[in-house]
Scaffold this active site. Structure first.
Site, PDB file in Angstrom:
ATOM      1  N   VAL A 210      37.248  -8.116  20.760  1.00  0.00           N
ATOM      2  CA  VAL A 210      36.195  -7.940  19.669  1.00  0.00           C
ATOM      3  C   VAL A 210      35.272  -7.831  19.895  1.00  0.00           C
ATOM      4  O   VAL A 210      34.391  -8.710  21.025  1.00  0.00           O
ATOM      5  CB  VAL A 210      36.147  -9.484  18.940  1.00  0.00           C
ATOM      6  CG1 VAL A 210      35.972  -9.522  17.623  1.00  0.00           C
ATOM      7  CG2 VAL A 210      37.799  -9.867  18.945  1.00  0.00           C
ATOM      8  N   HIS A 211      34.578  -6.742  19.561  1.00  0.00           N
ATOM      9  CA  HIS A 211      33.110  -6.785  20.426  1.00  0.00           C
ATOM     10  C   HIS A 211      32.163  -6.080  18.503  1.00  0.00           C
ATOM     11  O   HIS A 211      31.120  -6.105  18.652  1.00  0.00           O
ATOM     12  CB  HIS A 211      33.164  -6.212  20.911  1.00  0.00           C
ATOM     13  CG  HIS A 211      32.766  -4.361  21.148  1.00  0.00           C
ATOM     14  ND1 HIS A 211      34.310  -3.603  20.704  1.00  0.00           N
ATOM     15  CD2 HIS A 211      32.118  -3.288  20.900  1.00  0.00           C
ATOM     16  CE1 HIS A 211      33.973  -2.455  21.532  1.00  0.00           C
ATOM     17  NE2 HIS A 211      32.764  -2.489  20.624  1.00  0.00           N
ATOM     18  N   ARG A 212      33.096  -5.865  17.269  1.00  0.00           N
ATOM     19  CA  ARG A 212      32.433  -4.878  16.919  1.00  0.00           C
ATOM     20  C   ARG A 212      31.190  -6.126  15.908  1.00  0.00           C
ATOM     21  O   ARG A 212      31.498  -6.755  15.655  1.00  0.00           O
ATOM     22  CB  ARG A 212      32.756  -4.669  15.504  1.00  0.00           C
ATOM     23  CG  ARG A 212      33.921  -3.117  15.165  1.00  0.00           C
ATOM     24  CD  ARG A 212      32.587  -2.121  15.559  1.00  0.00           C
ATOM     25  NE  ARG A 212      33.164  -1.019  16.392  1.00  0.00           N
ATOM     26  CZ  ARG A 212      32.759  -0.172  17.194  1.00  0.00           C
ATOM     27  NH1 ARG A 212      32.001  -0.678  17.504  1.00  0.00           N
ATOM     28  NH2 ARG A 212      34.650   0.027  17.569  1.00  0.00           N
ATOM     29  N   ARG A 245      28.621  -9.665  23.815  1.00  0.00           N
ATOM     30  CA  ARG A 245      28.495  -9.522  22.796  1.00  0.00           C
ATOM     31  C   ARG A 245      28.900 -10.900  22.091  1.00  0.00           C
ATOM     32  O   ARG A 245      28.547 -11.750  21.278  1.00  0.00           O
ATOM     33  CB  ARG A 245      28.135  -8.724  22.305  1.00  0.00           C
ATOM     34  CG  ARG A 245      27.619  -8.978  20.189  1.00  0.00           C
ATOM     35  CD  ARG A 245      28.618  -8.220  19.130  1.00  0.00           C
ATOM     36  NE  ARG A 245      27.566  -6.377  19.858  1.00  0.00           N
ATOM     37  CZ  ARG A 245      26.300  -6.685  18.461  1.00  0.00           C
ATOM     38  NH1 ARG A 245      25.942  -7.668  17.386  1.00  0.00           N
ATOM     39  NH2 ARG A 245      25.306  -5.779  18.756  1.00  0.00           N
ATOM     40  N   ASP A 287      39.013  -4.129  17.512  1.00  0.00           N
ATOM     41  CA  ASP A 287      37.996  -3.556  16.326  1.00  0.00           C
ATOM     42  C   ASP A 287      37.201  -2.661  17.339  1.00  0.00           C
ATOM     43  O   ASP A 287      36.584  -2.148  16.683  1.00  0.00           O
ATOM     44  CB  ASP A 287      37.337  -4.467  15.986  1.00  0.00           C
ATOM     45  CG  ASP A 287      36.372  -5.489  16.672  1.00  0.00           C
ATOM     46  OD1 ASP A 287      36.402  -4.760  17.826  1.00  0.00           O
ATOM     47  OD2 ASP A 287      35.661  -5.824  16.716  1.00  0.00           O
TER      48      ASP A 287
END
Ligand code: UD1
Ligand code: UDP
Length: 366
Positions: A210-212, A245, A287
């Site tokens: 997950v990083h969007r 992030r 994502d």
């Protein structure tokens, strides 16, 4: 023919590796072509496991220029990159600026080159999510519109460009990430010890990334994802290599996915370890653009934690399901990914070779 390749973020190191190799090979086989590459690293990603690990593992050449831009707001980051890249282009006077994908490094490279009258070649041109809220969508659209060579990974991408009136310089070459995967899979299998290090058995874990920004910068959305992982972890552990992030967001929202057997947070891992974790996963939740494609190429079902995707073909083929971030939708999607036959959607591993040939033979646009 001098090519200035501009990279800066994790997926760009992976995409650049096969292209750099193909340029080198072309130059060896055609010494008269004068084809050569200089590599510019903007410094957008800088942690060892977000940058240098890929240079070592993929044997990428050391950057000729490292701009050390680092993190910041979009405007700050792009502004610093523009200044640094412009200076390199004025010094080196390359025949092409080669940019990859859709990050801030991509846009800065394209914009600096366009203003310095260096023609732009864009690898992974024509992708669209049609979600202008994503910084990547802005980066892609603007980059494509200042590019003279547009290397498309899919027919969908070619059609997207045609709809925006871009037809000249468009080449359907396939996906360089497919090249990278095919070039590394065997060696990954031979050298990676990730499954034994994590004490995992094939098909007995979910893999998640997950990083969007749309997911990490919104406590409710990230909370939904974490809750879904917790629920899924009741049947198989969720292995989650965490992007920096996302690590920061989890900490700042005090979202603890109860580390331990159910949801296992690990640091970002090398590309070859990632390929092995993907290949043996029961299912992938992500994502990431690159990870969706790798899931397809490896024949692993995927649930995408977004409302839309640029890699539509994987959904149409039945191997990827869009689930957004609502807990029940994610959990439901995991038990309902309808697999179908897999055909080669992203080329045969020869995209980089075509790119090198076109760059070597393409004359500078007037
Ligand atoms: C960027 C790209 C995204 C791509 C992703 C690949 C943009 C707008 N986004 O997102 O399209 O999918 O890279 O991973 O270009 N950080 C570190 N160490 C690092 C790098 C980042 O701690 O080595 C942290 C910093 O706090 C930074 C944050 O991560 O502010 C976000 O990094 P940034 O490069 O701005 O965007 P990504 O989310 O990585
Ligand atoms: N990747 C990796 N280690 C990780 C997570 C991802 O090597 O811990 C690889 C992944 O296999 C894929 C690429 O990074 O090749 C995808 O990059 P990312 O998800 O950061 O960006 P995106 O593709 O969404 O732009």
């Amino acid at each position: 023919m001098k090519v200035a390749s501009i990279v800066g973020a994790r997926p760009q190191f992976i995409k650049a590796a096969p292209v750099s190799r193909a340029i080198e090979r072309y130059a060896q086989e055609h010494p008269d072509s004068g084809l050569r590459e200089i590599l510019v690293h903007t410094g957008q990603h800088y942690d060892y496991e977000m940058s240098e690990i890929f240079f070592r593992e993929l044997d990428l050449k050391k950057p000729d220029y490292h701009l050390g831009v680092g993190s910041g707001s979009h405007a700050h980051q792009i502004g610093e990159m523009l200044k640094g890249i412009e200076a390199v282009l004025l010094e080196e006077k390359p025949d092409w600026a080669l940019v990859y994908g859709d990050t801030n490094s991509t846009l800065a490279g394209a914009l600096a080159a366009a203003h310095a009258h260096v023609p732009v070649a864009h690898v992974e041109a024509g992708l669209r999510s049609f979600n202008r809220g994503m910084p990547e969508e802005t980066n892609r659209v603007l980059t494509d519109h200042v590019s003279s060579l547009l290397f498309c990974p899919t027919e969908t991408a070619v059609k997207n460009l045609a709809r925006e009136g871009i037809a000249v310089g468009v080449h359907l070459v396939g996906d360089v990430m497919c090249d990278a995967l095919l070039a590394n899979l065997e060696e990954a299998g031979a050298i990676s010890t990730i499954l034994s290090r994590l004490e995992l058995r094939p098909r007995e874990y979910f893999l998640a990334t997950v990083h969007r920004a749309e997911n990490t910068d919104d406590a409710e959305r990230l909370g939904g994802i974490v809750e879904a992982f917790r629920k899924l972890g009741g049947s198989y552990p969720v292995i989650w290599p965490v992007h920096p992030r996302t690590r920061q967001a989890l900490e700042s929202y005090h979202l603890s996915p109860s580390p331990g057997a159910v949801v296992r947070l690990i640091d970002p891992i090398s590309y070859r370890d990632m390929l092995m974790l993907e290949k043996a996963a029961r299912l992938i939740l992500t994502d990431s653009g690159g990870v969706q494609k790798e899931a397809y190429l490896l024949g692993v079902p995927c649930v995408t934690l977004r409302e839309e995707t640029e890699w539509l073909e994987t959904v149409q083929a039945g191997w990827n399901r869009l689930a957004g971030v609502v807990v029940d939708r994610i959990v439901d999607a995991v038990s309902h990914v309808p697999r179908g036959p897999r055909r080669p959607l992203y080329g045969d591993g020869g995209a980089a070779k075509q790119i090198a040939e076109i760059l070597a033979n393409g004359s500078r646009p007037a």
